[in-house]
Motif scaffolding. Structure first.
Motif, PDB file in Angstrom:
ATOM      1  N   PHE A 184       0.841  -1.195   0.000  1.00  0.00           N
ATOM      2  CA  PHE A 184       0.000   0.000   0.000  1.00  0.00           C
ATOM      3  C   PHE A 184       0.883   1.253   0.000  1.00  0.00           C
ATOM      4  CE2 PHE A 184      -2.295  -3.362   2.145  1.00  0.00           C
ATOM      5  CZ  PHE A 184      -3.552  -3.324   1.573  1.00  0.00           C
ATOM      6  N   LEU A 185       0.374   2.303  -0.605  1.00  0.00           N
ATOM      7  CA  LEU A 185       1.027   3.610  -0.564  1.00  0.00           C
ATOM      8  C   LEU A 185       0.244   4.453   0.432  1.00  0.00           C
ATOM      9  CD1 LEU A 185       3.299   5.271  -1.980  1.00  0.00           C
ATOM     10  CD2 LEU A 185       1.522   6.196  -3.455  1.00  0.00           C
ATOM     11  N   VAL A 186       0.775   4.613   1.634  1.00  0.00           N
ATOM     12  CA  VAL A 186       0.053   5.241   2.731  1.00  0.00           C
ATOM     13  C   VAL A 186       0.530   6.680   2.926  1.00  0.00           C
ATOM     14  CG1 VAL A 186      -0.477   5.127   5.194  1.00  0.00           C
ATOM     15  CG2 VAL A 186      -0.231   3.016   3.869  1.00  0.00           C
ATOM     16  N   ALA A 187      -0.411   7.611   2.969  1.00  0.00           N
ATOM     17  CA  ALA A 187      -0.071   9.012   3.226  1.00  0.00           C
ATOM     18  C   ALA A 187       0.388   9.179   4.671  1.00  0.00           C
ATOM     19  CB  ALA A 187      -1.270   9.909   2.952  1.00  0.00           C
ATOM     20  N   GLY A 188       1.358  10.058   4.879  1.00  0.00           N
ATOM     21  CA  GLY A 188       1.908  10.250   6.214  1.00  0.00           C
ATOM     22  C   GLY A 188       0.918  10.821   7.210  1.00  0.00           C
ATOM     23  N   ASP A 189      -0.119  11.514   6.730  1.00  0.00           N
ATOM     24  CA  ASP A 189      -1.095  12.126   7.644  1.00  0.00           C
ATOM     25  C   ASP A 189      -2.375  11.305   7.762  1.00  0.00           C
ATOM     26  OD1 ASP A 189      -2.093  12.524   5.104  1.00  0.00           O
ATOM     27  OD2 ASP A 189      -2.345  14.691   5.302  1.00  0.00           O
TER      28      ASP A 189
END
Length: 380
Positions: A184-189
């Motif tokens: 998965f490409l998870v956003a830092g926020d």
């Protein structure tokens, strides 16, 4: 001392010169202050991104420089010779971009890749867990299907740039077994994603390494990279390249230690002669130089195989093993050359020795590299 490099094109030579100029102007003046105070150098990665140094090996169509991997690794070595922590973080950023580039859809690439490669977004790689390091198939962090995406719960560990990165290439379990891992490409926020305090490390103090905790964090379906169960394939496809990145960092670190030892040996005198003129110490420096040159040749050989489309997995493990062991020995010997001064924090070789140790551990310990190499021999 500037390394005289054999580079394939005039463009690649200009890139290395640019790297040296940026490293000398931006990194060299502040490295000691940030490493001693253990503070993050805000703005450094934006500067590297603006100079195009975060996208060197990636295709031009996505904003990269389209350079061969052998050029990228030599750029990384130049950065590491000034600041190992920054070079490691640049290598990890490249590693974090790989899943999207190699396995993402065209729509996903168009949405995220240009900003990632342009330096507007800094990435981190989130594979290891507290109980799953070398054994990546033992991951327990779970991603459960939910309406419109997945709910993720669990812990990750040893994340370079943890808590600071804008995105995380995360590997989580969606099913049982080694084919039950998904990327998965998870956003830092992302709500539900939090980070532990930075690890109290032996070296690489200026860039944090943290754990991450997912508490029922929702990740939309369009942030899944590849298909369900393809995660380990994606993770392992990036690791050979990542190991070469660490090999290059190790060589840069070893070169810096050698340069400082040689400089000191020219300045220090005993018994009426410069210490470099004493055969015992001259031979020690010669062995250090041979180790650095040999390690550089190993990572360049593997990189050229990669650039030619040949198998390079074994060569990547050999390069990582040889280069990081060389870095440990060369930095230790550099401390010996400086004697008591080398054991103080007034000279950089003390820091180099501490930093070299981690290169033998991450991106697969050197024991894992020996396992990879031996398995290729057994398979034949």
């Amino acid at each position: 001392m500037a390394v005289e490099r054999l580079l394939p094109t005039e463009e690649s030579r200009e890139l290395i010169e640019l790297t040296r100029a940026v490293a000398d102007k931006v990194l060299e003046p502040i490295v000691d202050r940030h490493e001693k105070s253990e503070t993050y150098p805000a703005g450094v990665f934006a500067t590297l991104g603006e100079a195009g140094l975060l996208s060197v090996p990636f295709p031009e169509e996505w904003g990269g420089a389209g350079q061969p991997y052998e050029v990228y690794l030599q750029m990384l070595e130049e950065i590491a010779a000034r600041w190992a922590a920054i070079a490691v973080a640049v290598s990890v950023h490249s590693l974090s971009c790989h899943p999207l580039l190699a396995f993402g859809t065209e729509q996903q690439k168009q949405k995220w890749l240009p900003e990632m490669l342009g330096g507007n977004m800094i990435g981190a790689y989130s594979l290891s867990e507290p109980q799953a390091g070398s054994d990546a198939a033992a991951l327990s962090c779970k991603a459960v299907p939910a309406e419109g995406g997945y709910r993720i719960s669990g812990a990750k560990a040893w994340i370079t740039h943890g808590g600071i990165a804008d995105f995380y290439s995360l590997f989580a379990r969606t099913n049982e077994g080694s084919k039950g891992i998904t990327c998965f490409l998870v956003a830092g926020d992302t709500p539900g994603l939090s980070f532990g305090k930075p690890e109290d490390k032996m070296g690489l103090h200026a860039v944090p390494t943290t754990s991450a905790h997912y508490d029922d964090a929702f990740v939309a379906s369009d942030r899944r990279i590849g298909v369900d169960g393809q995660g380990l394939q994606i993770a392992f496809s990036a690791l050979d390249s990542g190991r070469l990145g660490i090999a290059a960092v190790a060589v840069g670190l070893a070169q810096a230690a050698l340069d400082e030892a040689v400089s000191y040996a020219h300045e220090r005198s005993t018994f009426g002669r410069k210490i470099i003129d004493h055969q015992g110490l001259g031979f020690l420096l010669a062995d250090m130089a041979a180790a650095v040159d040999s390690a550089r040749a190993m990572y360049l050989d593997a990189a050229r195989r990669r650039d030619a489309g040949l198998s390079y997995s074994r060569q990547a493990s050999v390069a990582k093993l040889i280069a990081t062991d060389a870095a440990m020995k060369v930095t230790t010997d550099a401390v010996q050359v400086l004697g008591g001064y080398g054991y103080t924090r007034d000279f950089r070789v003390e820091r180099y020795m501490r930093e070299a140790k981690i290169t033998q551990i991450f991106e697969g310990t050197n024991q894992i590299q020996r396992l990879v190499i031996s398995r290729t021999l057994a398979a034949r």
